[in-house]
Design a protein around this motif. Structure first.
Motif, PDB file in Angstrom:
ATOM      1  N   PRO A 215       6.293  -8.044  -8.513  1.00 34.12           N
ATOM      2  CA  PRO A 215       5.270  -7.035  -8.238  1.00 34.12           C
ATOM      3  C   PRO A 215       5.714  -5.615  -8.538  1.00 34.12           C
ATOM      4  CG  PRO A 215       6.377  -7.622  -6.210  1.00 34.12           C
ATOM      5  CD  PRO A 215       6.940  -8.528  -7.281  1.00 34.12           C
ATOM      6  N   TRP A 216       4.763  -4.805  -8.985  1.00 32.99           N
ATOM      7  CA  TRP A 216       4.902  -3.356  -9.077  1.00 32.99           C
ATOM      8  C   TRP A 216       4.096  -2.800  -7.907  1.00 32.99           C
ATOM      9  CZ3 TRP A 216       6.056  -0.567 -14.124  1.00 32.99           C
ATOM     10  CH2 TRP A 216       6.768  -1.399 -15.004  1.00 32.99           C
ATOM     11  N   LEU A 217       4.784  -2.259  -6.907  1.00 36.84           N
ATOM     12  CA  LEU A 217       4.148  -1.872  -5.650  1.00 36.84           C
ATOM     13  C   LEU A 217       4.131  -0.360  -5.467  1.00 36.84           C
ATOM     14  CD1 LEU A 217       5.778  -4.453  -3.184  1.00 36.84           C
ATOM     15  CD2 LEU A 217       3.564  -4.638  -4.349  1.00 36.84           C
ATOM     16  N   THR A 218       2.992   0.156  -5.044  1.00 36.09           N
ATOM     17  CA  THR A 218       2.889   1.531  -4.578  1.00 36.09           C
ATOM     18  C   THR A 218       2.651   1.501  -3.069  1.00 36.09           C
ATOM     19  OG1 THR A 218       0.493   1.641  -4.954  1.00 36.09           O
ATOM     20  CG2 THR A 218       1.929   2.301  -6.789  1.00 36.09           C
ATOM     21  N   ASP A 219       2.905   2.644  -2.424  1.00 36.48           N
ATOM     22  CA  ASP A 219       2.630   2.799  -0.987  1.00 36.48           C
ATOM     23  C   ASP A 219       3.301   1.717  -0.144  1.00 36.48           C
ATOM     24  OD1 ASP A 219       0.908   4.976  -1.622  1.00 36.48           O
ATOM     25  OD2 ASP A 219      -0.712   3.566  -2.036  1.00 36.48           O
TER      26      ASP A 219
END
Length: 261
Positions: A215-219
């Motif tokens: 995954p590429w995760l923000t926040d």
């Protein structure tokens, strides 16, 4: 047991031009240790080998959906998914117990555009997938480990992103969670060739095969061990550039099929 790693394709190194994103940190061990909403996909690849990829639980009506890359599921050499795939959330040095620790994949959902009889460059924009998992002891993976929020395109420029996965080629061994971090850079005309337009770029990231589908995760919130998934690991140049593939609006129907929604 030998490892048959589902690779980050490197044949498309030329798709990344000189207009790359600002350098990101090289892959480092995830300081918090295993994360329950992120895990490892594993299967028996035959001949005493294990197949490996990465993935992440996403919030779904059935509580049983993992986001990953399409090339982890179907390739030209293996157009049908492996017979038995397990997702191990929070994987950490569990090669010998992945069946006992994992959730069995019961459904593989790849977009129509991921037609592995065509050239990789033609289908790369569709390098995303959803997996449906079975229950364990009557419980879903989301009930036990939580889930990440799933975002569809468009992805905002400049947001801080953490790219997580289980790289398994030296100097890594695939046994611990690693990450790179940087700002989201959405590739546009002039920055990349057509197959990677719309993808997210990180430079200076040396994630290797095994991190595919991660995954590429923000926040990201350490309290919940989750964030917003904006893309999955798709391709690497072999020279420190990696590209994540976002989920387009058209993937909502694919998500509904995986999630029973």
């Amino acid at each position: 047991m030998r490892i048959a790693r589902s690779p980050i394709p490197v044949a498309l190194a030329a798709v990344l031009l000189a207009f790359g994103a600002r350098p990101a940190a090289a892959a480092q061990p995830w300081a918090e240790g295993p994360v329950g909403t992120v895990g490892k996909l594993m299967w028996d690849a035959g001949g005493g080998r294990l197949g490996l990829c990465s993935g992440a639980v996403v919030d779904a009506p059935n509580g049983s959906v993992v986001a990953t890359a399409a090339h982890c599921v179907r390739t030209a050499a293996g157009p049908e998914p492996p017979a038995e795939v397990w997702f191990v959330p929070g994987y950490h040095h569990g090669r010998d117990t992945y069946r006992e620790d994992g959730w069995l994949v019961t459904g593989f959902h790849t977009p129509e555009g991921w037609d592995v009889t065509r050239e990789t460059s033609a289908i790369l924009p569709h390098d995303y997938a959803f997996l449906t998992l079975g229950r364990r002891d009557g419980r879903t993976v989301q009930e036990v480990h939580g889930a990440n929020r799933l975002a569809f395109e468009p992805v905002a420029e400049g947001g801080r992103v953490a790219v997580l996965g289980y790289p398994a080629v030296e100097p890594y061994d695939g046994e611990t969670l690693h990450y790179c971090a940087g700002e989201t850079d959405v590739l546009t005309a002039g920055e990349a060739e057509e197959p990677n337009l719309g993808g997210l770029l990180l430079s200076g990231c040396d994630m290797t095969a095994g991190s595919s589908g991660g995954p590429w995760l923000t926040d990201y919130d350490p309290a919940t061990g989750s964030g917003t998934l904006v893309a999955v690991m798709s391709v690497g140049s072999g020279q420190g550039h990696v590209v994540g593939r976002p989920y387009p609006e058209g993937a909502r129907s694919l998500f509904a099929a995986a999630s029973g929604g």
